[in-house]
Design a protein around this motif. Structure first.
Motif, short mmCIF file in Angstrom:
data_model
loop_
_atom_site.label_atom_id
_atom_site.label_comp_id
_atom_site.label_asym_id
_atom_site.label_seq_id
_atom_site.Cartn_x
_atom_site.Cartn_y
_atom_site.Cartn_z
N LEU A 171 0.90 -1.21 -0.10
CA LEU A 171 -0.17 0.19 -0.19
C LEU A 171 1.01 0.91 0.06
CD1 LEU A 171 -2.69 1.65 0.52
CD2 LEU A 171 -2.55 1.16 2.83
N LEU A 172 1.32 1.17 0.84
CA LEU A 172 2.62 2.37 0.59
C LEU A 172 3.20 2.55 -0.30
CD1 LEU A 172 4.89 4.43 2.22
CD2 LEU A 172 6.08 2.50 2.86
N ARG A 173 3.97 0.94 -1.06
CA ARG A 173 4.53 1.47 -2.87
C ARG A 173 3.42 2.73 -3.01
NH1 ARG A 173 7.26 -4.61 -1.51
NH2 ARG A 173 9.64 -3.15 -0.95
N PHE A 174 2.45 1.50 -3.59
CA PHE A 174 0.83 2.27 -4.43
C PHE A 174 0.99 3.80 -4.13
CE2 PHE A 174 -3.36 3.17 -4.59
CZ PHE A 174 -4.18 2.93 -5.67
N LEU A 175 1.26 4.35 -2.94
CA LEU A 175 0.71 6.32 -2.71
C LEU A 175 2.20 6.37 -3.07
CD1 LEU A 175 -0.61 5.11 0.99
CD2 LEU A 175 -2.09 6.42 -1.65
N GLN A 176 3.19 6.04 -3.13
CA GLN A 176 4.68 6.28 -3.43
C GLN A 176 4.78 7.18 -4.59
OE1 GLN A 176 7.01 3.44 -1.67
NE2 GLN A 176 7.70 4.74 0.01
N ARG A 177 3.85 5.87 -5.77
CA ARG A 177 3.87 6.43 -7.17
C ARG A 177 2.85 7.65 -6.94
NH1 ARG A 177 2.91 0.93 -7.91
NH2 ARG A 177 0.48 0.97 -7.83
N GLN A 178 2.25 8.35 -6.20
CA GLN A 178 1.50 8.83 -6.64
C GLN A 178 1.97 10.22 -5.59
OE1 GLN A 178 -3.17 8.00 -5.91
NE2 GLN A 178 -2.06 6.22 -5.66
N TYR A 179 2.41 10.67 -4.42
CA TYR A 179 2.28 11.51 -3.53
C TYR A 179 4.31 11.35 -3.37
CZ TYR A 179 -1.87 11.17 -2.59
OH TYR A 179 -3.82 10.64 -3.03
N GLN A 180 5.27 12.34 -2.74
CA GLN A 180 6.07 12.42 -2.80
C GLN A 180 6.49 12.06 -1.36
OE1 GLN A 180 7.73 16.07 -3.15
NE2 GLN A 180 10.13 16.03 -2.81
N HIS A 181 5.68 12.53 -0.66
CA HIS A 181 5.50 12.37 0.94
C HIS A 181 4.28 11.05 0.86
CE1 HIS A 181 4.93 13.41 5.19
NE2 HIS A 181 5.68 12.29 5.04
N VAL A 182 4.43 10.00 1.74
CA VAL A 182 3.55 9.47 2.54
C VAL A 182 2.87 9.61 3.84
CG1 VAL A 182 1.95 7.25 2.23
CG2 VAL A 182 3.39 7.81 0.36
N SER A 183 1.94 10.58 4.16
CA SER A 183 1.97 11.01 5.49
C SER A 183 0.25 9.67 6.37
CB SER A 183 1.10 12.28 5.80
OG SER A 183 0.40 12.45 5.87
N PHE A 194 -10.95 5.59 0.36
CA PHE A 194 -10.76 6.34 -0.50
C PHE A 194 -10.03 5.06 -2.23
CE2 PHE A 194 -11.72 7.27 -5.10
CZ PHE A 194 -12.55 6.30 -5.80
N GLN A 195 -8.47 6.11 -1.14
CA GLN A 195 -7.43 4.99 -1.94
C GLN A 195 -6.95 3.78 -1.08
OE1 GLN A 195 -4.67 9.19 -2.82
NE2 GLN A 195 -5.05 8.60 -0.52
N ILE A 196 -7.02 3.54 -0.39
CA ILE A 196 -7.06 2.22 0.69
C ILE A 196 -7.56 1.30 -0.60
CG2 ILE A 196 -8.07 0.35 2.04
CD1 ILE A 196 -6.20 3.10 3.97
N TYR A 197 -9.08 1.79 -0.65
CA TYR A 197 -9.57 0.59 -1.95
C TYR A 197 -9.56 0.08 -3.59
CZ TYR A 197 -13.89 -0.31 -4.22
OH TYR A 197 -14.66 -1.31 -5.76
N GLN A 198 -8.84 1.66 -3.19
CA GLN A 198 -8.04 1.82 -4.68
C GLN A 198 -7.22 0.32 -5.03
OE1 GLN A 198 -8.27 6.02 -5.41
NE2 GLN A 198 -9.36 6.19 -7.07
N PHE A 199 -6.28 0.97 -4.41
CA PHE A 199 -4.83 0.10 -3.96
C PHE A 199 -5.31 -1.64 -4.13
CE2 PHE A 199 -2.95 -3.13 -0.95
CZ PHE A 199 -1.99 -2.99 -1.31
N LEU A 200 -6.67 -1.86 -2.79
CA LEU A 200 -6.79 -3.44 -3.40
C LEU A 200 -7.29 -3.41 -4.88
CD1 LEU A 200 -9.00 -3.15 0.42
CD2 LEU A 200 -6.44 -4.68 -0.66
#
Length: 325
Positions: A171-183, A194-200
């Motif tokens: 999930l972190l890797r998925f978000l790192q493709r979109q954001y410079q910093h994942v908080s 919604f982003q967790i759902y999109q990742f799944l």
């Protein structure tokens, strides 16, 4: 009279309180995004209430407050104490971080204003941790000095997300493709669910029911619908997304509990927790909250509460104006 406000990215609440009874005389809710500047919204409110004499004014704002000013994080607004003084003809004006305002409100909640997730644990005196997931993620804590609490604002919601499982690493890797910093806020917020759902959807490569997909694509707030489908078990992917959300929320609440040793409790505010209360009452959240290795013995003693009163920020701002201004 006291003018109190709770300024959020989605809506803004403004109210006039009787300083003797601390009851609101008039209160209005506004769509924050409908106004280019806060002074326009405030002027609309003052005209509607016939410009009353204001003895003190306190506003809780979603953003860091520095030297009497606040640049809101999710709105193009900048608030200044001196400008508010001129606009209201009131010299006793204070800006608070929105979670700081909530912290002052916690101390004036009635038993019907919250639900305890750990009824087996007695209430204790001590520090309190406060987390509020909604449009964003706010965090604050209340320091207990032996006789009273002192509220301390933070921007802890913007600290680095720390995955705990192989799935959360992906999930972190998925978000790192979109954001410079994942908080943590990227996940523990309406958009986050919604982003967790999109990742799944991408990770599991499992097709969603066409009707559910259609509804998620057409509603303005898909996260609210995801939580509804999850709690009614209408969608496997929605259920898994909410389970992951609760595990991450529990882990971060547990982090906060350890950082401030919040024996006085952890309080969950914001708009999301009351809507998923039945889900929070299951084991996922508390399991993650207590899963701290050797220190699970500490978190197992800390009570957790869900704030049901959605006007706690407004209430806290009003009480701050009465007791500090």
């Amino acid at each position: 009279m006291i003018l109190a406000g709770d300024i959020g990215a989605t809506k803004t609440l403004l109210a006039i309180y009787n300083s003797s009874t601390m009851q609101p005389l008039v209160q209005y809710s506004y769509s924050s995004t409908a106004y280019a500047h806060f002074d326009e919204l405030l002027q609309t409110f003052l005209h509607k209430v016939n410009k009353p004499h204001i003895a003190a004014m306190c506003l809780g704002v979603a953003g860091p407050v520095l030297a009497g000013s606040c640049q809101t994080l999710n709105l193009p607004w900048t608030l200044h104490v001196n400008k508010l003084q001129q606009q209201t003809h009131c010299m006793r004006v204070q800006l608070l971080n929105d979670l700081e305002a909530m912290g002052h409100g916690i101390q004036h909640l009635s038993p019907t204003d919250y639900d305890c997730l750990t009824p087996e644990l007695p209430a204790q005196q001590g520090n309190i941790a406060l987390l509020a997931a909604g449009t964003g993620l706010g965090e604050a804590f209340l320091y207990w000095d032996g006789s009273q609490h002192h509220v301390i604002a933070t921007e802890g919601g913007h600290t680095d997300f720390a995955p705990q499982t192989e799935l959360e690493i992906e999930l972190l890797r998925f978000l790192q493709r979109q954001y410079q910093h994942v908080s943590y806020e990227r996940l523990l917020s309406g958009v986050g669910l919604f982003q967790i759902y999109q990742f799944l959807c991408e990770y599991d490569k499992q097709a969603e029911e066409p009707e559910i997909t259609r509804q998620l694509q057409t509603v303005p707030d898909p996260s609210a619908l995801i939580s509804q489908f999850a709690m009614t078990r209408h969608s496997v992917l929605c259920t898994r997304a909410l389970d992951i959300f609760m595990q991450i929320y529990g882990a971060e609440a547990g982090n906060m509990a350890l950082k401030v040793l919040s024996y006085g409790g952890v309080y969950l505010g914001g708009g999301i927790a009351p809507k998923i209360l039945t889900a929070l009452q299951t084991s996922y959240f508390l399991q993650a909250f207590r899963a701290k290795g050797r220190y699970q013995v500490i978190n197992a003693k800390i009570p957790v509460y869900v704030i049901l009163n959605q006007q706690i920020g407004l209430l806290g701002a009003a009480w701050y104006a009465k007791t500090h201004l």
